[in-house]
Design a protein around this motif. Structure first.
Motif, PDB file in Angstrom:
ATOM      1  N   ALA A   1      29.473  49.374  33.735  1.00  0.00           N
ATOM      2  CA  ALA A   1      30.113  49.871  34.965  1.00  0.00           C
ATOM      3  C   ALA A   1      30.057  48.865  36.115  1.00  0.00           C
ATOM      4  O   ALA A   1      29.548  49.158  37.190  1.00  0.00           O
ATOM      5  CB  ALA A   1      29.502  51.204  35.376  1.00  0.00           C
ATOM      6  N   PHE A   2      30.602  47.685  35.892  1.00  0.00           N
ATOM      7  CA  PHE A   2      30.645  46.675  36.940  1.00  0.00           C
ATOM      8  C   PHE A   2      31.608  47.102  38.034  1.00  0.00           C
ATOM      9  O   PHE A   2      32.696  47.596  37.768  1.00  0.00           O
ATOM     10  CB  PHE A   2      31.085  45.319  36.367  1.00  0.00           C
ATOM     11  N   LYS A   3      31.209  46.875  39.277  1.00  0.00           N
ATOM     12  CA  LYS A   3      32.068  47.245  40.403  1.00  0.00           C
ATOM     13  C   LYS A   3      33.142  46.187  40.653  1.00  0.00           C
ATOM     14  O   LYS A   3      34.247  46.495  41.057  1.00  0.00           O
ATOM     15  CB  LYS A   3      31.229  47.442  41.663  1.00  0.00           C
ATOM     16  N   LYS A   4      32.815  44.929  40.394  1.00  0.00           N
ATOM     17  CA  LYS A   4      33.754  43.843  40.659  1.00  0.00           C
ATOM     18  C   LYS A   4      34.245  43.226  39.351  1.00  0.00           C
ATOM     19  O   LYS A   4      33.497  43.101  38.380  1.00  0.00           O
ATOM     20  CB  LYS A   4      33.085  42.751  41.495  1.00  0.00           C
ATOM     21  N   HIS A   5      35.499  42.821  39.376  1.00  0.00           N
ATOM     22  CA  HIS A   5      36.118  42.162  38.231  1.00  0.00           C
ATOM     23  C   HIS A   5      35.303  40.937  37.803  1.00  0.00           C
ATOM     24  O   HIS A   5      35.011  40.752  36.622  1.00  0.00           O
ATOM     25  CB  HIS A   5      37.553  41.761  38.607  1.00  0.00           C
ATOM     26  N   SER A   6      34.914  40.130  38.777  1.00  0.00           N
ATOM     27  CA  SER A   6      34.200  38.886  38.473  1.00  0.00           C
ATOM     28  C   SER A   6      32.845  39.144  37.811  1.00  0.00           C
ATOM     29  O   SER A   6      32.392  38.343  36.988  1.00  0.00           O
ATOM     30  CB  SER A   6      34.017  38.052  39.739  1.00  0.00           C
ATOM     31  N   GLU A   7      32.200  40.248  38.166  1.00  0.00           N
ATOM     32  CA  GLU A   7      30.910  40.582  37.535  1.00  0.00           C
ATOM     33  C   GLU A   7      31.092  40.825  36.039  1.00  0.00           C
ATOM     34  O   GLU A   7      30.290  40.362  35.226  1.00  0.00           O
ATOM     35  CB  GLU A   7      30.286  41.817  38.185  1.00  0.00           C
ATOM     36  N   GLY A   8      32.147  41.538  35.680  1.00  0.00           N
ATOM     37  CA  GLY A   8      32.431  41.801  34.272  1.00  0.00           C
ATOM     38  C   GLY A   8      32.762  40.528  33.516  1.00  0.00           C
ATOM     39  O   GLY A   8      32.279  40.303  32.407  1.00  0.00           O
ATOM     40  N   VAL A   9      33.584  39.676  34.132  1.00  0.00           N
ATOM     41  CA  VAL A   9      33.960  38.406  33.509  1.00  0.00           C
ATOM     42  C   VAL A   9      32.714  37.546  33.289  1.00  0.00           C
ATOM     43  O   VAL A   9      32.484  37.013  32.196  1.00  0.00           O
ATOM     44  CB  VAL A   9      35.015  37.658  34.359  1.00  0.00           C
ATOM     45  N   ASN A  10      31.886  37.396  34.331  1.00  0.00           N
ATOM     46  CA  ASN A  10      30.671  36.582  34.214  1.00  0.00           C
ATOM     47  C   ASN A  10      29.711  37.140  33.164  1.00  0.00           C
ATOM     48  O   ASN A  10      29.086  36.385  32.418  1.00  0.00           O
ATOM     49  CB  ASN A  10      29.973  36.455  35.568  1.00  0.00           C
ATOM     50  N   TYR A  11      29.601  38.462  33.099  1.00  0.00           N
ATOM     51  CA  TYR A  11      28.734  39.092  32.098  1.00  0.00           C
ATOM     52  C   TYR A  11      29.210  38.731  30.689  1.00  0.00           C
ATOM     53  O   TYR A  11      28.407  38.331  29.838  1.00  0.00           O
ATOM     54  CB  TYR A  11      28.731  40.608  32.292  1.00  0.00           C
ATOM     55  N   LEU A  12      30.491  38.859  30.431  1.00  0.00           N
ATOM     56  CA  LEU A  12      31.014  38.549  29.095  1.00  0.00           C
ATOM     57  C   LEU A  12      30.839  37.070  28.756  1.00  0.00           C
ATOM     58  O   LEU A  12      30.511  36.726  27.617  1.00  0.00           O
ATOM     59  CB  LEU A  12      32.495  38.945  28.992  1.00  0.00           C
ATOM     60  N   LYS A  13      31.042  36.208  29.741  1.00  0.00           N
ATOM     61  CA  LYS A  13      30.907  34.775  29.510  1.00  0.00           C
ATOM     62  C   LYS A  13      29.457  34.379  29.243  1.00  0.00           C
ATOM     63  O   LYS A  13      29.177  33.609  28.314  1.00  0.00           O
ATOM     64  CB  LYS A  13      31.466  33.994  30.702  1.00  0.00           C
ATOM     65  N   THR A  14      28.529  34.893  30.045  1.00  0.00           N
ATOM     66  CA  THR A  14      27.136  34.450  29.918  1.00  0.00           C
ATOM     67  C   THR A  14      26.382  35.184  28.811  1.00  0.00           C
ATOM     68  O   THR A  14      25.686  34.566  28.020  1.00  0.00           O
ATOM     69  CB  THR A  14      26.376  34.621  31.245  1.00  0.00           C
ATOM     70  N   THR A  15      26.529  36.490  28.743  1.00  0.00           N
ATOM     71  CA  THR A  15      25.756  37.269  27.777  1.00  0.00           C
ATOM     72  C   THR A  15      26.362  37.231  26.377  1.00  0.00           C
ATOM     73  O   THR A  15      25.643  37.199  25.386  1.00  0.00           O
ATOM     74  CB  THR A  15      25.638  38.740  28.249  1.00  0.00           C
TER      75      THR A  15
ATOM     76  N   GLU B   1      29.022  35.006  25.469  1.00  0.00           N
ATOM     77  CA  GLU B   1      29.641  33.700  25.224  1.00  0.00           C
ATOM     78  C   GLU B   1      31.134  33.800  24.924  1.00  0.00           C
ATOM     79  O   GLU B   1      31.677  33.105  24.063  1.00  0.00           O
ATOM     80  CB  GLU B   1      28.902  32.954  24.105  1.00  0.00           C
ATOM     81  N   VAL B   2      31.815  34.691  25.639  1.00  0.00           N
ATOM     82  CA  VAL B   2      33.264  34.840  25.523  1.00  0.00           C
ATOM     83  C   VAL B   2      33.902  33.831  26.468  1.00  0.00           C
ATOM     84  O   VAL B   2      33.424  33.625  27.589  1.00  0.00           O
ATOM     85  CB  VAL B   2      33.672  36.290  25.908  1.00  0.00           C
ATOM     86  N   THR B   3      34.981  33.188  26.032  1.00  0.00           N
ATOM     87  CA  THR B   3      35.651  32.219  26.903  1.00  0.00           C
ATOM     88  C   THR B   3      36.252  32.936  28.108  1.00  0.00           C
ATOM     89  O   THR B   3      36.490  34.148  28.079  1.00  0.00           O
ATOM     90  CB  THR B   3      36.782  31.482  26.154  1.00  0.00           C
ATOM     91  N   HIS B   4      36.513  32.161  29.165  1.00  0.00           N
ATOM     92  CA  HIS B   4      37.009  32.745  30.403  1.00  0.00           C
ATOM     93  C   HIS B   4      38.314  33.512  30.179  1.00  0.00           C
ATOM     94  O   HIS B   4      38.489  34.616  30.698  1.00  0.00           O
ATOM     95  CB  HIS B   4      37.212  31.673  31.482  1.00  0.00           C
ATOM     96  N   GLY B   5      39.230  32.960  29.424  1.00  0.00           N
ATOM     97  CA  GLY B   5      40.526  33.610  29.198  1.00  0.00           C
ATOM     98  C   GLY B   5      40.372  34.981  28.558  1.00  0.00           C
ATOM     99  O   GLY B   5      40.982  35.963  29.004  1.00  0.00           O
ATOM    100  N   PHE B   6      39.562  35.050  27.507  1.00  0.00           N
ATOM    101  CA  PHE B   6      39.338  36.338  26.842  1.00  0.00           C
ATOM    102  C   PHE B   6      38.563  37.288  27.751  1.00  0.00           C
ATOM    103  O   PHE B   6      38.876  38.477  27.836  1.00  0.00           O
ATOM    104  CB  PHE B   6      38.602  36.150  25.512  1.00  0.00           C
ATOM    105  N   ALA B   7      37.552  36.773  28.444  1.00  0.00           N
ATOM    106  CA  ALA B   7      36.756  37.629  29.328  1.00  0.00           C
ATOM    107  C   ALA B   7      37.634  38.248  30.411  1.00  0.00           C
ATOM    108  O   ALA B   7      37.556  39.454  30.689  1.00  0.00           O
ATOM    109  CB  ALA B   7      35.612  36.837  29.948  1.00  0.00           C
ATOM    110  N   ASN B   8      38.480  37.432  31.025  1.00  0.00           N
ATOM    111  CA  ASN B   8      39.373  37.925  32.071  1.00  0.00           C
ATOM    112  C   ASN B   8      40.333  38.988  31.519  1.00  0.00           C
ATOM    113  O   ASN B   8      40.548  40.033  32.140  1.00  0.00           O
ATOM    114  CB  ASN B   8      40.156  36.760  32.675  1.00  0.00           C
TER     115      ASN B   8
END
Length: 180
Positions: free
Chosen positions: A31-45, A47-54
């Motif tokens: 339940a991320f409040k911001k779009h960027s939080e969700g993207v960063n979570y997928l990328k860091t935790t 290891e999803v690329t930015h394009g897929f995470a977005n």
């Protein structure tokens, strides 16, 4: 759906290890409040690329927005009924984590393995609650299904919060338990 997006969704399991629907569940739990939080979570935790995470975060919000729009349109001019709707949903969700709330154009279906409740803002002052309670006799309050037809066996008219009392909760719980 544009071709590039369709291709990206089709390639998602191979490139990310999960289907889009699986990613949506993961994001819903966080339940991320911001779009960027969700993207960063997928990328860091994960290891999803930015394009897929977005893409995953964007598509996971589409259904939420569509759901909000359906509810907003249902209760347009009937906003006074929203506290009743929210109280019903809060109680229904407390029955178990296997409940699915599905807003439609004019009503909200509540399912477990199958539909057991239908919530419809019937007038500006009343919600009709449809219940599946086969073989349950009707009463003055627990009416026959009326406008719900075969989708439900019974209907309860709710005009105020105090109508959501122990008797109604008992019927809701009974419908939930019978829907397995």
């Amino acid at each position: 759906m544009e071709k590039a997006l369709k291709t990206m969704i089709e390639n998602m399991p191979e490139k990310t290890g999960k289907l889009l629907e699986e990613w949506k569940i993961i994001l819903k739990e966080k339940a991320f409040k911001k779009h960027s939080e969700g993207v960063n979570y997928l990328k860091t935790t994960h290891e999803v690329t930015h394009g897929f995470a977005n893409t995953i975060v964007t598509l996971s919000k589409e259904k939420d927005n569509a759901t909000r729009d359906l509810l907003k349109n249902q209760y347009l001019g009937k906003e006074n009924l929203l506290p009743i709707y929210m109280a019903l949903i809060t109680y229904i969700e407390s029955l178990g984590n296997d409940v699915t709330i599905t807003p439609k154009k004019g009503s909200v279906s509540v399912l477990r393995k199958r539909q057991f409740i239908l919530i419809k803002p019937a007038t500006k002052t009343r919600i009709d609650l449809g219940l599946k309670l086969k073989e349950k006799p009707t009463t003055e309050r627990l009416e026959n299904s009326g406008p719900f037809g075969t989708m439900c066996t019974h209907r309860v008219r709710i005009s105020e919060l105090m109508d959501i009392n122990e008797e109604l909760k008992k019927w809701i719980k009974e419908a939930y338990e019978k829907s397995i």
